[in-house]
Scaffold this motif. Structure first.
Motif, PDB file in Angstrom:
ATOM      1  N   LYS A  47       1.185  -1.147   0.147  1.00  0.00           N
ATOM      2  CA  LYS A  47       0.210   0.421  -0.413  1.00  0.00           C
ATOM      3  C   LYS A  47       0.852   1.238   0.120  1.00  0.00           C
ATOM      4  CE  LYS A  47      -3.990  -3.002   2.096  1.00  0.00           C
ATOM      5  NZ  LYS A  47      -5.197  -3.282   0.161  1.00  0.00           N
ATOM      6  N   LYS A  48       0.056   2.339  -0.504  1.00  0.00           N
ATOM      7  CA  LYS A  48       0.869   3.734  -0.439  1.00  0.00           C
ATOM      8  C   LYS A  48       3.106   3.816  -0.605  1.00  0.00           C
ATOM      9  CE  LYS A  48      -2.074   6.974   2.024  1.00  0.00           C
ATOM     10  NZ  LYS A  48      -3.058   6.292   2.451  1.00  0.00           N
ATOM     11  N   THR A  49       3.295   2.474  -2.069  1.00  0.00           N
ATOM     12  CA  THR A  49       4.304   2.770  -2.197  1.00  0.00           C
ATOM     13  C   THR A  49       4.814   2.943  -3.494  1.00  0.00           C
ATOM     14  OG1 THR A  49       4.033  -0.017  -1.179  1.00  0.00           O
ATOM     15  CG2 THR A  49       5.964   0.070  -2.181  1.00  0.00           C
ATOM     16  N   TYR A  50       4.198   2.658  -4.475  1.00  0.00           N
ATOM     17  CA  TYR A  50       5.126   3.313  -5.620  1.00  0.00           C
ATOM     18  C   TYR A  50       4.438   4.757  -6.482  1.00  0.00           C
ATOM     19  CZ  TYR A  50       6.032  -1.185  -5.433  1.00  0.00           C
ATOM     20  OH  TYR A  50       6.949  -2.900  -5.525  1.00  0.00           O
ATOM     21  N   ASP A  51       5.049   5.696  -7.338  1.00  0.00           N
ATOM     22  CA  ASP A  51       5.388   6.399  -7.468  1.00  0.00           C
ATOM     23  C   ASP A  51       4.268   6.179  -9.253  1.00  0.00           C
ATOM     24  OD1 ASP A  51       5.908   8.560  -5.718  1.00  0.00           O
ATOM     25  OD2 ASP A  51       7.707   7.948  -6.306  1.00  0.00           O
ATOM     26  N   VAL A  52       4.390   5.055 -10.180  1.00  0.00           N
ATOM     27  CA  VAL A  52       4.497   5.047 -11.109  1.00  0.00           C
ATOM     28  C   VAL A  52       4.426   3.669 -11.100  1.00  0.00           C
ATOM     29  CG1 VAL A  52       4.578   4.653 -13.979  1.00  0.00           C
ATOM     30  CG2 VAL A  52       5.025   7.098 -11.972  1.00  0.00           C
ATOM     31  N   ILE A  53       3.298   2.845 -11.954  1.00  0.00           N
ATOM     32  CA  ILE A  53       2.628   1.073 -11.618  1.00  0.00           C
ATOM     33  C   ILE A  53       2.513   1.412 -13.486  1.00  0.00           C
ATOM     34  CG2 ILE A  53       1.726  -1.041 -11.358  1.00  0.00           C
ATOM     35  CD1 ILE A  53       0.847   0.381  -8.246  1.00  0.00           C
ATOM     36  N   ILE A  54       3.375   0.784 -13.597  1.00  0.00           N
ATOM     37  CA  ILE A  54       3.489   0.000 -15.396  1.00  0.00           C
ATOM     38  C   ILE A  54       2.935  -1.839 -15.370  1.00  0.00           C
ATOM     39  CG2 ILE A  54       4.253   0.074 -17.906  1.00  0.00           C
ATOM     40  CD1 ILE A  54       6.111   2.118 -16.372  1.00  0.00           C
ATOM     41  N   VAL A  55       1.744  -1.414 -16.137  1.00  0.00           N
ATOM     42  CA  VAL A  55       0.838  -3.246 -16.226  1.00  0.00           C
ATOM     43  C   VAL A  55       1.626  -3.984 -17.753  1.00  0.00           C
ATOM     44  CG1 VAL A  55      -0.649  -4.532 -16.458  1.00  0.00           C
ATOM     45  CG2 VAL A  55      -0.708  -2.374 -14.434  1.00  0.00           C
ATOM     46  N   ASP A  56       2.659  -4.374 -17.458  1.00  0.00           N
ATOM     47  CA  ASP A  56       3.141  -4.458 -19.431  1.00  0.00           C
ATOM     48  C   ASP A  56       2.756  -6.326 -19.452  1.00  0.00           C
ATOM     49  OD1 ASP A  56       4.432  -5.197 -21.728  1.00  0.00           O
ATOM     50  OD2 ASP A  56       6.137  -5.495 -20.435  1.00  0.00           O
ATOM     51  N   SER A  57       1.233  -6.394 -19.443  1.00  0.00           N
ATOM     52  CA  SER A  57       0.450  -8.146 -19.733  1.00  0.00           C
ATOM     53  C   SER A  57       1.057  -8.605 -20.452  1.00  0.00           C
ATOM     54  CB  SER A  57      -0.731  -7.803 -18.765  1.00  0.00           C
ATOM     55  OG  SER A  57      -1.423  -6.946 -19.530  1.00  0.00           O
ATOM     56  N   THR A  58       0.569  -9.899 -20.721  1.00  0.00           N
ATOM     57  CA  THR A  58      -0.177 -10.621 -21.624  1.00  0.00           C
ATOM     58  C   THR A  58      -1.673 -10.350 -21.579  1.00  0.00           C
ATOM     59  OG1 THR A  58      -0.610 -12.768 -20.167  1.00  0.00           O
ATOM     60  CG2 THR A  58       1.508 -12.572 -21.816  1.00  0.00           C
ATOM     61  N   ASP A  59      -2.025 -11.076 -22.645  1.00  0.00           N
ATOM     62  CA  ASP A  59      -3.655 -10.845 -23.566  1.00  0.00           C
ATOM     63  C   ASP A  59      -4.444 -11.279 -22.471  1.00  0.00           C
ATOM     64  OD1 ASP A  59      -3.141  -9.543 -25.881  1.00  0.00           O
ATOM     65  OD2 ASP A  59      -2.644 -11.674 -27.156  1.00  0.00           O
ATOM     66  N   PRO A  60      -5.994 -10.697 -21.934  1.00  0.00           N
ATOM     67  CA  PRO A  60      -6.973 -10.626 -20.964  1.00  0.00           C
ATOM     68  C   PRO A  60      -7.240 -11.708 -20.592  1.00  0.00           C
ATOM     69  CG  PRO A  60      -7.518  -8.810 -22.140  1.00  0.00           C
ATOM     70  CD  PRO A  60      -6.167  -9.441 -22.784  1.00  0.00           C
ATOM     71  N   VAL A  61      -5.676 -13.202 -21.053  1.00  0.00           N
ATOM     72  CA  VAL A  61      -6.497 -15.219 -21.283  1.00  0.00           C
ATOM     73  C   VAL A  61      -5.511 -15.603 -19.691  1.00  0.00           C
ATOM     74  CG1 VAL A  61      -7.613 -15.699 -23.143  1.00  0.00           C
ATOM     75  CG2 VAL A  61      -4.997 -15.019 -23.207  1.00  0.00           C
ATOM     76  N   GLY A  62      -5.576 -16.731 -18.884  1.00  0.00           N
ATOM     77  CA  GLY A  62      -4.922 -17.049 -17.724  1.00  0.00           C
ATOM     78  C   GLY A  62      -4.222 -16.303 -17.367  1.00  0.00           C
ATOM     79  N   PRO A  63      -2.648 -16.714 -16.352  1.00  0.00           N
ATOM     80  CA  PRO A  63      -2.584 -15.370 -15.776  1.00  0.00           C
ATOM     81  C   PRO A  63      -3.296 -14.371 -15.897  1.00  0.00           C
ATOM     82  CG  PRO A  63      -0.556 -16.254 -16.929  1.00  0.00           C
ATOM     83  CD  PRO A  63      -2.029 -16.996 -17.658  1.00  0.00           C
ATOM     84  N   ALA A  64      -3.071 -13.562 -16.681  1.00  0.00           N
ATOM     85  CA  ALA A  64      -2.863 -12.081 -16.851  1.00  0.00           C
ATOM     86  C   ALA A  64      -4.219 -11.614 -16.828  1.00  0.00           C
ATOM     87  CB  ALA A  64      -2.483 -11.702 -18.341  1.00  0.00           C
ATOM     88  N   GLU A  65      -5.433 -12.232 -16.888  1.00  0.00           N
ATOM     89  CA  GLU A  65      -6.935 -11.900 -16.927  1.00  0.00           C
ATOM     90  C   GLU A  65      -7.394 -11.458 -15.777  1.00  0.00           C
ATOM     91  OE1 GLU A  65      -9.036 -15.770 -17.098  1.00  0.00           O
ATOM     92  OE2 GLU A  65     -11.236 -13.984 -17.300  1.00  0.00           O
ATOM     93  N   GLY A  66      -6.858 -11.244 -14.739  1.00  0.00           N
ATOM     94  CA  GLY A  66      -7.458 -10.799 -13.402  1.00  0.00           C
ATOM     95  C   GLY A  66      -6.865  -9.465 -13.420  1.00  0.00           C
ATOM     96  N   LEU A  67      -5.292  -8.966 -14.653  1.00  0.00           N
ATOM     97  CA  LEU A  67      -5.241  -7.975 -14.744  1.00  0.00           C
ATOM     98  C   LEU A  67      -6.181  -7.007 -15.214  1.00  0.00           C
ATOM     99  CD1 LEU A  67      -1.082  -8.939 -15.522  1.00  0.00           C
ATOM    100  CD2 LEU A  67      -2.321  -8.302 -13.312  1.00  0.00           C
ATOM    101  N   PHE A  68      -6.767  -7.516 -16.074  1.00  0.00           N
ATOM    102  CA  PHE A  68      -7.969  -6.465 -16.539  1.00  0.00           C
ATOM    103  C   PHE A  68      -8.986  -5.983 -15.455  1.00  0.00           C
ATOM    104  CE2 PHE A  68      -4.781  -7.783 -19.593  1.00  0.00           C
ATOM    105  CZ  PHE A  68      -4.651  -6.886 -20.410  1.00  0.00           C
ATOM    106  N   SER A  69      -8.839  -6.146 -14.735  1.00  0.00           N
ATOM    107  CA  SER A  69     -10.486  -6.286 -13.098  1.00  0.00           C
ATOM    108  C   SER A  69     -10.008  -5.021 -12.948  1.00  0.00           C
ATOM    109  CB  SER A  69     -10.176  -7.623 -13.133  1.00  0.00           C
ATOM    110  OG  SER A  69      -9.360  -7.240 -11.382  1.00  0.00           O
TER     111      SER A  69
END
Ligand code: AAT
Length: 281
Positions: free
Chosen positions: A150-172
């Motif tokens: 929590k309250k740790t980062y200035d910038v977060i960059i989400v360089d994920s695979t398409d929204p299937v498999g392990p990356a699905e939750g990165l699009f929620s």
């Protein structure tokens, strides 16, 4: 008959469209606990990282995507010191992030260590900054990592695979809320958000979900030849800074091939068929 054998890799980019590249050599192939991984040497794009038969990056066109993932966000923040990169095991985004002198720490959270290992070995021009002393590599699920910080980062960059498999939750929506909490009070994040031609249901949903959490939400475009349709979207959610209000005259000179101060401005100019996606939600 003087015909040399021709080997081709074909990605089914949609159910009804494919991109094929002639392969000089298969450099590496393995099944990791998360996905099938290959590094191919291709005639057109040079070395190429492929996960589950989907092109992730190539030596010839990677600069567009990696520069745009990193510099639009970092030059929007007034003083980015601590940056989180989720996914992007090839190291391309990290390489661009460490070009910023204000950055003191980059946490690189990739779920699949095998992607990092293969990239170190076969894609040195992309993975070359992974040993920078400011970079900490964490092999973990990005969803879990943001929940635990929590309250740790200035910038977060989400360089994920398409929204299937392990990356699905990165699009929620719940992931975007966790990102909000993992950011400092003037923090911002950016994610790759797929094709405006072929993901016309996904993009409005993501834009609406991000707008529900962040006061400033902006979508921008870049051209990545090896991704479906070429034209690609990125979405930024920000607590305070607006990328459109950046004084581009103040952006420092950077060693880049696609990103520039003028592109920082122009990438937010959207053709009507893209603009339309943002009012649907
Ligand atoms: N730099 C462009 C390459 C990528 S790779 C995306 C990475 O995200 C992969 O290495 C994958 O292992 C990682 N990943 C997937 N899910 C997670 C997760 N939950 N946590 C952390 N890392 C994850 C992006 C290519 C975009 C392709 C567009 N068609």
């Amino acid at each position: 008959m003087d015909q040399k054998l021709q080997l081709w890799f074909t990605e089914l980019q949609t159910d009804d469209m494919a991109l094929s590249c002639r392969v000089k050599k298969t450099l590496h192939q393995e099944e990791t606990p998360f996905q099938s991984l290959a590094v191919l040497d291709t005639e057109q794009f040079g070395r190429m990282l492929v996960l589950d038969n989907v092109i992730q990056t190539t030596v010839r066109d990677e600069f567009v995507y990696h520069e745009m993932m990193a510099h639009v966000a970092l030059n929007t923040h007034a003083l980015p010191k601590k940056v989180l990169v989720i996914g992007g095991g090839d190291g391309g985004v990290v390489r661009e992030v460490v070009k910023h002198r204000s950055v003191e720490k980059v946490v690189h959270c990739e779920i699949d260590g095998a992607v990092i290992e293969a990239s170190r070995k076969y894609l040195p021009e992309i993975s070359c900054a992974l040993d920078d002393p400011r970079v900490d590599i964490v092999i973990d699920d990005g969803i879990k990592h943001v929940r635990e910080h929590k309250k740790t980062y200035d910038v977060i960059i989400v360089d994920s695979t398409d929204p299937v498999g392990p990356a699905e939750g990165l699009f929620s929506a719940s992931f975007y809320r966790s990102i909000y909490e993992a950011l400092n009070e003037d923090g911002l994040f950016v994610a790759q958000t797929e094709s405006p031609f072929f993901n016309r249901d996904l993009i409005p949903r993501l834009y609406k979900d991000i707008s529900a959490v962040f006061p400033v939400t902006r979508l921008f475009l870049a051209c990545v030849p090896t991704y479906p349709g070429g034209l690609w979207t990125f979405t930024m959610g920000s607590k305070r800074y607006d990328p459109l209000e950046v004084d581009i005259a103040g952006i420092p000179q950077m060693d880049t091939k696609y990103y520039s101060p003028a592109v920082h401005r122009s990438c937010f100019v959207l053709p009507p068929f893209v603009e339309e996606l943002l009012v649907q939600g």
